[in-house]
Write a protein that holds these residues in place. Structure first.
Motif, PDB file in Angstrom:
ATOM      1  N   LYS A  40      24.713  59.804  70.391  1.00 47.63           N
ATOM      2  CA  LYS A  40      23.558  59.326  71.156  1.00 47.63           C
ATOM      3  C   LYS A  40      22.827  58.187  70.476  1.00 47.63           C
ATOM      4  O   LYS A  40      22.280  57.312  71.125  1.00 47.63           O
ATOM      5  CB  LYS A  40      22.567  60.474  71.401  1.00 47.63           C
ATOM      6  CG  LYS A  40      23.139  61.626  72.190  1.00 47.63           C
ATOM      7  CD  LYS A  40      23.372  61.250  73.629  1.00 47.63           C
ATOM      8  CE  LYS A  40      23.883  62.436  74.411  1.00 47.63           C
ATOM      9  NZ  LYS A  40      24.233  62.113  75.768  1.00 47.63           N
ATOM     10  N   GLY A  41      22.770  58.201  69.150  1.00 46.19           N
ATOM     11  CA  GLY A  41      22.067  57.157  68.421  1.00 46.19           C
ATOM     12  C   GLY A  41      21.784  57.588  66.999  1.00 46.19           C
ATOM     13  O   GLY A  41      22.100  58.702  66.590  1.00 46.19           O
ATOM     14  N   VAL A  42      21.187  56.671  66.253  1.00 46.14           N
ATOM     15  CA  VAL A  42      20.907  56.926  64.844  1.00 46.14           C
ATOM     16  C   VAL A  42      19.595  56.250  64.465  1.00 46.14           C
ATOM     17  O   VAL A  42      19.264  55.188  64.979  1.00 46.14           O
ATOM     18  CB  VAL A  42      22.085  56.439  63.964  1.00 46.14           C
ATOM     19  CG1 VAL A  42      22.226  54.937  64.019  1.00 46.14           C
ATOM     20  CG2 VAL A  42      21.955  56.916  62.537  1.00 46.14           C
ATOM     21  N   VAL A  83      16.083  52.032  65.178  1.00 43.20           N
ATOM     22  CA  VAL A  83      16.756  53.031  66.004  1.00 43.20           C
ATOM     23  C   VAL A  83      17.885  52.330  66.736  1.00 43.20           C
ATOM     24  O   VAL A  83      17.670  51.315  67.397  1.00 43.20           O
ATOM     25  CB  VAL A  83      15.785  53.687  67.016  1.00 43.20           C
ATOM     26  CG1 VAL A  83      16.534  54.660  67.909  1.00 43.20           C
ATOM     27  CG2 VAL A  83      14.645  54.386  66.290  1.00 43.20           C
ATOM     28  N   ALA A  84      19.092  52.861  66.596  1.00 43.41           N
ATOM     29  CA  ALA A  84      20.256  52.305  67.284  1.00 43.41           C
ATOM     30  C   ALA A  84      20.694  53.302  68.339  1.00 43.41           C
ATOM     31  O   ALA A  84      20.994  54.447  68.024  1.00 43.41           O
ATOM     32  CB  ALA A  84      21.374  52.037  66.292  1.00 43.41           C
ATOM     33  N   ASP A  85      20.675  52.878  69.590  1.00 43.50           N
ATOM     34  CA  ASP A  85      21.161  53.726  70.676  1.00 43.50           C
ATOM     35  C   ASP A  85      22.675  53.612  70.752  1.00 43.50           C
ATOM     36  O   ASP A  85      23.238  52.539  70.539  1.00 43.50           O
ATOM     37  CB  ASP A  85      20.548  53.303  72.014  1.00 43.50           C
ATOM     38  CG  ASP A  85      19.055  53.554  72.072  1.00 43.50           C
ATOM     39  OD1 ASP A  85      18.609  54.560  71.495  1.00 43.50           O
ATOM     40  OD2 ASP A  85      18.343  52.749  72.695  1.00 43.50           O
ATOM     41  N   THR A  91      14.440  49.441  43.613  1.00 45.29           N
ATOM     42  CA  THR A  91      15.105  50.634  44.099  1.00 45.29           C
ATOM     43  C   THR A  91      15.071  50.642  45.622  1.00 45.29           C
ATOM     44  O   THR A  91      14.009  50.470  46.219  1.00 45.29           O
ATOM     45  CB  THR A  91      14.429  51.910  43.565  1.00 45.29           C
ATOM     46  OG1 THR A  91      14.459  51.875  42.128  1.00 45.29           O
ATOM     47  CG2 THR A  91      15.139  53.158  44.048  1.00 45.29           C
ATOM     48  N   ILE A  92      16.231  50.830  46.231  1.00 46.36           N
ATOM     49  CA  ILE A  92      16.363  50.860  47.681  1.00 46.36           C
ATOM     50  C   ILE A  92      16.715  52.286  48.094  1.00 46.36           C
ATOM     51  O   ILE A  92      17.637  52.886  47.547  1.00 46.36           O
ATOM     52  CB  ILE A  92      17.486  49.918  48.170  1.00 46.36           C
ATOM     53  CG1 ILE A  92      17.279  48.495  47.644  1.00 46.36           C
ATOM     54  CG2 ILE A  92      17.562  49.925  49.697  1.00 46.36           C
ATOM     55  CD1 ILE A  92      18.485  47.587  47.842  1.00 46.36           C
ATOM     56  N   TYR A  93      15.965  52.815  49.048  1.00 40.72           N
ATOM     57  CA  TYR A  93      16.259  54.128  49.614  1.00 40.72           C
ATOM     58  C   TYR A  93      16.781  53.907  51.032  1.00 40.72           C
ATOM     59  O   TYR A  93      16.095  53.313  51.857  1.00 40.72           O
ATOM     60  CB  TYR A  93      15.011  55.006  49.655  1.00 40.72           C
ATOM     61  CG  TYR A  93      14.370  55.194  48.300  1.00 40.72           C
ATOM     62  CD1 TYR A  93      14.927  56.057  47.367  1.00 40.72           C
ATOM     63  CD2 TYR A  93      13.219  54.493  47.948  1.00 40.72           C
ATOM     64  CE1 TYR A  93      14.348  56.225  46.119  1.00 40.72           C
ATOM     65  CE2 TYR A  93      12.638  54.655  46.703  1.00 40.72           C
ATOM     66  CZ  TYR A  93      13.202  55.522  45.788  1.00 40.72           C
ATOM     67  OH  TYR A  93      12.630  55.681  44.556  1.00 40.72           O
ATOM     68  N   CYS A  94      17.989  54.374  51.303  1.00 45.36           N
ATOM     69  CA  CYS A  94      18.588  54.224  52.625  1.00 45.36           C
ATOM     70  C   CYS A  94      18.871  55.606  53.195  1.00 45.36           C
ATOM     71  O   CYS A  94      19.385  56.477  52.501  1.00 45.36           O
ATOM     72  CB  CYS A  94      19.901  53.450  52.537  1.00 45.36           C
ATOM     73  SG  CYS A  94      19.748  51.782  51.888  1.00 45.36           S
ATOM     74  N   ASN A  95      18.554  55.793  54.467  1.00 43.06           N
ATOM     75  CA  ASN A  95      18.738  57.084  55.104  1.00 43.06           C
ATOM     76  C   ASN A  95      19.181  56.891  56.548  1.00 43.06           C
ATOM     77  O   ASN A  95      18.688  56.012  57.249  1.00 43.06           O
ATOM     78  CB  ASN A  95      17.420  57.857  55.055  1.00 43.06           C
ATOM     79  CG  ASN A  95      17.562  59.266  55.565  1.00 43.06           C
ATOM     80  OD1 ASN A  95      18.368  60.025  55.055  1.00 43.06           O
ATOM     81  ND2 ASN A  95      16.784  59.606  56.567  1.00 43.06           N
ATOM     82  N   LEU A  96      20.097  57.731  56.991  1.00 44.78           N
ATOM     83  CA  LEU A  96      20.544  57.759  58.371  1.00 44.78           C
ATOM     84  C   LEU A  96      20.281  59.138  58.934  1.00 44.78           C
ATOM     85  O   LEU A  96      20.535  60.155  58.272  1.00 44.78           O
ATOM     86  CB  LEU A  96      22.046  57.483  58.477  1.00 44.78           C
ATOM     87  CG  LEU A  96      22.538  56.115  58.032  1.00 44.78           C
ATOM     88  CD1 LEU A  96      24.062  56.095  57.996  1.00 44.78           C
ATOM     89  CD2 LEU A  96      22.035  55.044  58.965  1.00 44.78           C
ATOM     90  N   GLN A  97      19.776  59.183  60.160  1.00 45.90           N
ATOM     91  CA  GLN A  97      19.540  60.454  60.825  1.00 45.90           C
ATOM     92  C   GLN A  97      20.090  60.382  62.244  1.00 45.90           C
ATOM     93  O   GLN A  97      19.786  59.459  62.990  1.00 45.90           O
ATOM     94  CB  GLN A  97      18.045  60.783  60.864  1.00 45.90           C
ATOM     95  CG  GLN A  97      17.733  62.117  61.481  1.00 45.90           C
ATOM     96  CD  GLN A  97      16.245  62.422  61.431  1.00 45.90           C
ATOM     97  OE1 GLN A  97      15.460  61.712  60.809  1.00 45.90           O
ATOM     98  NE2 GLN A  97      15.856  63.484  62.090  1.00 45.90           N
ATOM     99  N   SER A  98      20.895  61.356  62.615  1.00 43.10           N
ATOM    100  CA  SER A  98      21.534  61.364  63.922  1.00 43.10           C
ATOM    101  C   SER A  98      20.540  61.747  65.019  1.00 43.10           C
ATOM    102  O   SER A  98      19.687  62.594  64.828  1.00 43.10           O
ATOM    103  CB  SER A  98      22.687  62.362  63.925  1.00 43.10           C
ATOM    104  OG  SER A  98      23.238  62.448  65.209  1.00 43.10           O
ATOM    105  N   LEU A  99      20.701  61.103  66.166  1.00 43.11           N
ATOM    106  CA  LEU A  99      19.919  61.449  67.359  1.00 43.11           C
ATOM    107  C   LEU A  99      20.758  62.247  68.338  1.00 43.11           C
ATOM    108  O   LEU A  99      20.398  62.382  69.498  1.00 43.11           O
ATOM    109  CB  LEU A  99      19.408  60.177  68.049  1.00 43.11           C
ATOM    110  CG  LEU A  99      18.399  59.352  67.262  1.00 43.11           C
ATOM    111  CD1 LEU A  99      18.066  58.076  68.027  1.00 43.11           C
ATOM    112  CD2 LEU A  99      17.143  60.157  67.009  1.00 43.11           C
ATOM    113  N   ASN A 100      21.899  62.774  67.876  1.00 43.62           N
ATOM    114  CA  ASN A 100      22.775  63.547  68.763  1.00 43.62           C
ATOM    115  C   ASN A 100      22.031  64.729  69.326  1.00 43.62           C
ATOM    116  O   ASN A 100      21.313  65.430  68.626  1.00 43.62           O
ATOM    117  CB  ASN A 100      24.018  64.034  68.005  1.00 43.62           C
ATOM    118  CG  ASN A 100      24.930  62.897  67.625  1.00 43.62           C
ATOM    119  OD1 ASN A 100      24.791  61.779  68.103  1.00 43.62           O
ATOM    120  ND2 ASN A 100      25.869  63.164  66.748  1.00 43.62           N
ATOM    121  N   VAL A 101      22.187  64.946  70.616  1.00 45.54           N
ATOM    122  CA  VAL A 101      21.520  66.049  71.300  1.00 45.54           C
ATOM    123  C   VAL A 101      22.592  66.954  71.877  1.00 45.54           C
ATOM    124  O   VAL A 101      23.450  66.504  72.626  1.00 45.54           O
ATOM    125  CB  VAL A 101      20.595  65.519  72.418  1.00 45.54           C
ATOM    126  CG1 VAL A 101      19.985  66.673  73.181  1.00 45.54           C
ATOM    127  CG2 VAL A 101      19.528  64.608  71.842  1.00 45.54           C
TER     128      VAL A 101
END
Length: 100
Positions: free
Chosen positions: A22-24, A65-67, A88-98
Motif C-alpha cells: 500500500k505504501g511506505v 510518504v510513498a503510495d 549521524t543519519i537515522y533512516c527508517n522505513l515503515q510499511s503502510l500495508n493494511v
C-alpha cells in the motif's frame, strides 16, 4: 519496520523493506552533511531481479510518504562514499500495508 544509523563514510548502507503493498513512510533524521537516497524497485516475481531506481534524494531531515499500488521493495540510505560527509543519519522505513 526497517531502520539504520549511518555515521561513517562507508557506501552502500541501507534500510530495506520488501513486499510493500500500500505504501511506505520514509523517515530521515539526525544532524548530517550528505545525501540520502530513496530507492524503489518492483518486487521480484518469478525469480526475476529488478534494478533499484532512485526516486528521491534528501540532504536534511524529512518525512516522506510513498503510495504504492501493487507490490514493491523500498530502501533508504547512502549509495556512494561521496554522498556522506559527516554527522549521524537515522533512516527508517515503515510499511503502510493494511490487512483486510
Amino acid at each position: 519496520m526497517a531502520s539504520i544509523t549511518i555515521s561513517s563514510a562507508s557506501a552502500d548502507q541501507w534500510a530495506t523493506m520488501t513486499d510493500v503493498k500500500k505504501g511506505v513512510i520514509v523517515q530521515i533524521g539526525g544532524t548530517f552533511v550528505g545525501t540520502v537516497s530513496i530507492q524503489r524497485r518492483p518486487a521480484a516475481s518469478l525469480g526475476l531481479s529488478h534494478p533499484w531506481v532512485t526516486v528521491d534524494t534528501q540532504s536534511s531531515a524529512t518525512v516522506r510518504v510513498a503510495d504504492e499500488n501493487g507490490l514493491a521493495d523500498y530502501r533508504v540510505g547512502v549509495a556512494l562514499v561521496g554522498d556522506y560527509t559527516s554527522g549521524t543519519i537515522y533512516c527508517n522505513l515503515q510499511s503502510l500495508n493494511v490487512e483486510g
